[in-house]
Design a protein around this motif. Structure first.
Motif, PDB file in Angstrom:
ATOM      1  N   PHE A 133       5.955   6.990   1.286  1.00 54.91           N
ATOM      2  CA  PHE A 133       6.996   5.479   0.936  1.00 54.91           C
ATOM      3  C   PHE A 133       5.853   4.498   1.138  1.00 54.91           C
ATOM      4  O   PHE A 133       4.612   4.821   1.206  1.00 54.91           O
ATOM      5  N   GLU A 134       5.865   3.545   1.303  1.00 50.68           N
ATOM      6  CA  GLU A 134       5.393   2.184   1.613  1.00 50.68           C
ATOM      7  C   GLU A 134       5.551   1.413   2.294  1.00 50.68           C
ATOM      8  O   GLU A 134       6.433   1.260   3.243  1.00 50.68           O
ATOM      9  N   ILE A 135       4.593   0.774   2.849  1.00 50.23           N
ATOM     10  CA  ILE A 135       4.645   0.422   3.904  1.00 50.23           C
ATOM     11  C   ILE A 135       4.195  -1.533   3.790  1.00 50.23           C
ATOM     12  O   ILE A 135       3.741  -2.323   2.546  1.00 50.23           O
ATOM     13  N   GLN A 136       5.118  -2.588   3.753  1.00 51.44           N
ATOM     14  CA  GLN A 136       4.841  -4.143   3.693  1.00 51.44           C
ATOM     15  C   GLN A 136       4.360  -4.966   4.868  1.00 51.44           C
ATOM     16  O   GLN A 136       5.389  -4.622   5.374  1.00 51.44           O
ATOM     17  N   GLY A 137       3.666  -5.529   4.551  1.00 51.68           N
ATOM     18  CA  GLY A 137       3.175  -6.254   6.124  1.00 51.68           C
ATOM     19  C   GLY A 137       1.977  -5.847   6.903  1.00 51.68           C
ATOM     20  O   GLY A 137       1.997  -4.698   6.932  1.00 51.68           O
ATOM     21  N   ALA A 192       3.457  -4.031  10.112  1.00 55.44           N
ATOM     22  CA  ALA A 192       3.524  -3.044   9.576  1.00 55.44           C
ATOM     23  C   ALA A 192       2.475  -2.097   9.809  1.00 55.44           C
ATOM     24  O   ALA A 192       2.279  -1.107  10.061  1.00 55.44           O
ATOM     25  N   TRP A 193       1.815  -2.233   8.661  1.00 56.35           N
ATOM     26  CA  TRP A 193       0.333  -1.364   7.962  1.00 56.35           C
ATOM     27  C   TRP A 193      -0.312  -1.321   9.490  1.00 56.35           C
ATOM     28  O   TRP A 193      -0.654   0.303  10.179  1.00 56.35           O
ATOM     29  N   GLY A 194      -0.463  -2.118  10.735  1.00 57.72           N
ATOM     30  CA  GLY A 194      -1.198  -1.974  11.687  1.00 57.72           C
ATOM     31  C   GLY A 194      -0.278  -1.110  12.530  1.00 57.72           C
ATOM     32  O   GLY A 194      -0.834  -0.022  13.376  1.00 57.72           O
ATOM     33  N   SER A 195       0.707  -1.604  12.587  1.00 59.52           N
ATOM     34  CA  SER A 195       1.451  -0.440  13.288  1.00 59.52           C
ATOM     35  C   SER A 195       2.156   1.263  13.030  1.00 59.52           C
ATOM     36  O   SER A 195       2.248   1.362  13.952  1.00 59.52           O
ATOM     37  N   MET A 228       1.086  -1.259  -0.115  1.00 60.65           N
ATOM     38  CA  MET A 228      -0.068  -0.042  -0.028  1.00 60.65           C
ATOM     39  C   MET A 228       1.512   1.467  -0.205  1.00 60.65           C
ATOM     40  O   MET A 228       2.049   1.395   0.848  1.00 60.65           O
ATOM     41  N   ARG A 229       0.525   1.923  -0.761  1.00 61.55           N
ATOM     42  CA  ARG A 229       1.735   3.304  -1.153  1.00 61.55           C
ATOM     43  C   ARG A 229       0.865   4.309  -0.420  1.00 61.55           C
ATOM     44  O   ARG A 229      -0.348   5.067  -0.752  1.00 61.55           O
ATOM     45  N   LEU A 230       1.403   5.410   0.161  1.00 64.08           N
ATOM     46  CA  LEU A 230       0.616   6.854   1.195  1.00 64.08           C
ATOM     47  C   LEU A 230       1.246   8.096   0.507  1.00 64.08           C
ATOM     48  O   LEU A 230       2.381   7.511   0.779  1.00 64.08           O
ATOM     49  N   GLY A 231       0.392   8.591   0.847  1.00 63.72           N
ATOM     50  CA  GLY A 231       1.049  10.016   0.798  1.00 63.72           C
ATOM     51  C   GLY A 231       1.493  11.347   1.540  1.00 63.72           C
ATOM     52  O   GLY A 231       0.499  10.703   2.684  1.00 63.72           O
ATOM     53  N   ARG A 232       1.818  12.024   1.334  1.00 61.77           N
ATOM     54  CA  ARG A 232       1.630  13.273   2.433  1.00 61.77           C
ATOM     55  C   ARG A 232       0.166  13.559   2.429  1.00 61.77           C
ATOM     56  O   ARG A 232      -0.352  13.757   1.787  1.00 61.77           O
ATOM     57  N   ILE A 237      -7.988   0.278  15.975  1.00 67.45           N
ATOM     58  CA  ILE A 237      -6.752  -0.215  16.075  1.00 67.45           C
ATOM     59  C   ILE A 237      -5.689  -0.604  17.361  1.00 67.45           C
ATOM     60  O   ILE A 237      -6.160  -0.570  18.717  1.00 67.45           O
ATOM     61  N   ASP A 238      -6.101  -2.213  17.234  1.00 70.88           N
ATOM     62  CA  ASP A 238      -5.689  -3.110  18.311  1.00 70.88           C
ATOM     63  C   ASP A 238      -4.342  -2.581  19.024  1.00 70.88           C
ATOM     64  O   ASP A 238      -2.874  -2.607  17.688  1.00 70.88           O
ATOM     65  N   ILE A 239      -3.836  -2.178  20.504  1.00 69.19           N
ATOM     66  CA  ILE A 239      -2.741  -1.716  20.170  1.00 69.19           C
ATOM     67  C   ILE A 239      -2.168  -3.124  21.038  1.00 69.19           C
ATOM     68  O   ILE A 239      -2.367  -3.542  21.735  1.00 69.19           O
ATOM     69  N   THR A 240      -1.265  -4.424  20.017  1.00 73.95           N
ATOM     70  CA  THR A 240      -0.620  -5.623  20.034  1.00 73.95           C
ATOM     71  C   THR A 240       0.368  -4.944  20.993  1.00 73.95           C
ATOM     72  O   THR A 240       0.878  -4.051  20.487  1.00 73.95           O
ATOM     73  N   PRO A 241       0.846  -6.136  21.535  1.00 73.71           N
ATOM     74  CA  PRO A 241       1.945  -5.525  22.223  1.00 73.71           C
ATOM     75  C   PRO A 241       3.937  -5.306  21.066  1.00 73.71           C
ATOM     76  O   PRO A 241       3.993  -4.035  21.111  1.00 73.71           O
ATOM     77  N   ASP A 242       3.316  -5.386  19.651  1.00 71.30           N
ATOM     78  CA  ASP A 242       3.817  -5.672  18.965  1.00 71.30           C
ATOM     79  C   ASP A 242       4.125  -4.185  18.636  1.00 71.30           C
ATOM     80  O   ASP A 242       5.176  -3.471  17.355  1.00 71.30           O
ATOM     81  N   ALA A 243       2.685  -4.002  18.107  1.00 71.83           N
ATOM     82  CA  ALA A 243       2.176  -2.935  17.591  1.00 71.83           C
ATOM     83  C   ALA A 243       3.000  -1.580  18.899  1.00 71.83           C
ATOM     84  O   ALA A 243       3.928  -0.643  18.093  1.00 71.83           O
ATOM     85  N   PHE A 244       2.707  -1.439  19.990  1.00 70.31           N
ATOM     86  CA  PHE A 244       3.501  -0.539  20.904  1.00 70.31           C
ATOM     87  C   PHE A 244       4.808  -0.675  20.847  1.00 70.31           C
ATOM     88  O   PHE A 244       5.710   0.299  21.035  1.00 70.31           O
TER      89      PHE A 244
END
Length: 116
Positions: free
Chosen positions: A38-42, A45-48, A1-5, A91-98
């Protein structure tokens, strides 16, 4: 997924700083705006990243004034607001996301607070 400003809600604040004659501070704030895609993969990573972006308006800052002018010092994210933001954004705040959020915060603080 690609995001811009994203549209920056700080435009009005910068205009107000300039109206008050704080051009140097407005320039400093303006110079910290993101400008690159920027590009987000996985999925993790997207949730974080969603959590980090949702919290992007929750920086604790301090204005530091000195003989050479004033500047904004970013202290860190306001964690007291994080749960409410995550809940409202679903958005779920998992330990990994935090953990990821804190890593992104550390990198962002180094960039936001670098002396120019």
């Amino acid at each position: 997924m690609r995001l811009g400003r994203r549209q920056d809600p700080g435009d009005e604040a910068i205009a107000e700083l300039r109206r008050l004659g704080a051009d140097a501070l407005a320039d400093d704030v303006e110079s910290h705006r993101p400008s690159d895609d920027f590009e987000i993969q996985g999925e993790r990573a997207w949730g974080s990243m969603r959590l980090f972006l949702a919290a992007s308006t929750q920086w604790r800052v301090q204005i530091v004034a000195g003989l050479k002018g004033s500047r904004v010092l970013h202290l860190g994210l306001d964690y007291t607001a994080l749960e409410a933001i995550a809940r409202m954004a679903r958005i779920d705040i998992t330990p990994d996301a935090f953990d990821d959020l804190q890593t992104m915060e550390t990198v962002a603080l180094a960039i936001l607070n670098e002396h120019r």
